[in-house]
Design a protein around this motif. Structure first.
Motif, mmCIF file in Angstrom:
data_model
loop_
_atom_site.group_PDB
_atom_site.id
_atom_site.type_symbol
_atom_site.label_atom_id
_atom_site.label_comp_id
_atom_site.label_asym_id
_atom_site.label_seq_id
_atom_site.Cartn_x
_atom_site.Cartn_y
_atom_site.Cartn_z
ATOM 1 N N ALA A 6 91.588 13.528 -34.324
ATOM 2 C CA ALA A 6 90.443 13.435 -33.412
ATOM 3 C C ALA A 6 89.885 14.845 -33.241
ATOM 4 O O ALA A 6 90.631 15.763 -32.912
ATOM 5 N N THR A 12 89.376 10.828 -29.616
ATOM 6 C CA THR A 12 90.698 10.352 -29.163
ATOM 7 C C THR A 12 90.526 9.018 -28.440
ATOM 8 O O THR A 12 91.285 8.068 -28.649
ATOM 9 N N THR A 40 98.237 10.883 -21.355
ATOM 10 C CA THR A 40 97.641 10.181 -20.213
ATOM 11 C C THR A 40 96.209 9.751 -20.544
ATOM 12 O O THR A 40 95.790 8.629 -20.226
ATOM 13 N N LEU A 126 91.942 23.544 -29.182
ATOM 14 C CA LEU A 126 91.522 23.193 -27.824
ATOM 15 C C LEU A 126 91.052 21.734 -27.729
ATOM 16 O O LEU A 126 91.466 20.996 -26.836
HETATM 17 P P1 ADP Z 1 99.356 14.671 -21.449
HETATM 18 O O1 ADP Z 1 99.430 13.389 -20.676
HETATM 19 O O2 ADP Z 1 99.802 14.542 -22.875
HETATM 20 O O3 ADP Z 1 100.035 15.818 -20.757
HETATM 21 P P2 ADP Z 1 96.564 14.669 -20.683
HETATM 22 O O4 ADP Z 1 95.930 13.459 -21.239
HETATM 23 O O5 ADP Z 1 96.913 14.678 -19.239
HETATM 24 O O6 ADP Z 1 97.820 15.085 -21.583
HETATM 25 O O7 ADP Z 1 95.629 15.923 -20.912
HETATM 26 C C1 ADP Z 1 94.971 16.202 -22.123
HETATM 27 C C2 ADP Z 1 93.938 17.279 -21.840
HETATM 28 O O8 ADP Z 1 93.376 17.747 -23.053
HETATM 29 C C3 ADP Z 1 92.799 16.755 -20.984
HETATM 30 O O9 ADP Z 1 92.385 17.747 -20.096
HETATM 31 C C4 ADP Z 1 91.718 16.465 -22.016
HETATM 32 O O10 ADP Z 1 90.426 16.557 -21.496
HETATM 33 C C5 ADP Z 1 91.976 17.572 -23.025
HETATM 34 N N1 ADP Z 1 91.499 17.263 -24.377
HETATM 35 C C6 ADP Z 1 90.652 18.025 -25.093
HETATM 36 N N2 ADP Z 1 90.423 17.495 -26.285
HETATM 37 C C7 ADP Z 1 91.162 16.362 -26.360
HETATM 38 C C8 ADP Z 1 91.327 15.370 -27.368
HETATM 39 N N3 ADP Z 1 90.733 15.436 -28.566
HETATM 40 N N4 ADP Z 1 92.148 14.338 -27.082
HETATM 41 C C9 ADP Z 1 92.800 14.252 -25.898
HETATM 42 N N5 ADP Z 1 92.669 15.165 -24.914
HETATM 43 C C10 ADP Z 1 91.849 16.208 -25.129
#
Ligand code: ADP
Ligand code: MG
Length: 130
Positions: A6, A12, A40, A126
């Motif tokens: 993604a 994603t 999440t 990122l």
């Molecule tokens: P986890 O539950 O694995 O700790 P989260 O879903 O809480 O992760 O957080 C993922 C973070 O990464 C969010 O702030 C989201 O906006 C950011 N992000 C940036 N790009 C992506 C992407 N391609 N896919 C998923 N999250 C992303």
């Protein structure tokens, strides 16, 4: 095993939505990957697909299991703060109950029934994830 890349959050979400389309009541999905990988976020999208407001799914730092009423019951488990010895019986009961969906973050911390989906997320940059 299927692999997807993604480039951003939107992609994603699209992958999660597609995945949600194959899930049925009784299915279990375990999610692994470092903090911030998007576990999440992915689960929120699945929940949305079953009619639950994505904001209902929270990054559970204290609550480790919550069952939501949606088109089918959706149980969100987050084992981040737990070690194996601390996993409450209720979590295992829910996993083996075979009702609704059970979506488990940090699922590597427990052993799941043999038949389950495994989603491993990796941060590439990122905004991109594998
Ligand atoms: P986890 O539950 O694995 O700790 P989260 O879903 O809480 O992760 O957080 C993922 C973070 O990464 C969010 O702030 C989201 O906006 C950011 N992000 C940036 N790009 C992506 C992407 N391609 N896919 C998923 N999250 C992303
Ligand atoms: Mg999380």
């Amino acid at each position: 095993m299927k692999k997807f890349t993604a480039k951003n959050l939107k992609e994603t979400r699209a992958i999660a939505k597609k995945f949600a389309g194959i899930l049925k009541p009784g299915d279990i999905a375990g999610f692994s990957g470092q903090l911030g990988a998007g576990k999440t976020t992915f689960i929120k999208e699945i929940a949305g697909n079953f009619g639950l407001a994505p904001r209902e799914i929270t990054s559970a730092s204290f609550i480790i299991m919550k069952t939501h009423k949606a088109a089918i019951p959706i149980c969100h488990v987050d084992l981040y703060r737990l070690n194996l010895k601390q996993v409450p019986d209720e979590v295992y009961e829910r996993i083996f109950a075979n009702e609704g969906l059970v979506l488990i973050e940090w699922s590597d911390k427990i052993s799941l029934p043999r038949d389950h989906f495994k989603v491993t997320m990796k941060i590439l940059s990122l905004d991109s994830r594998r």
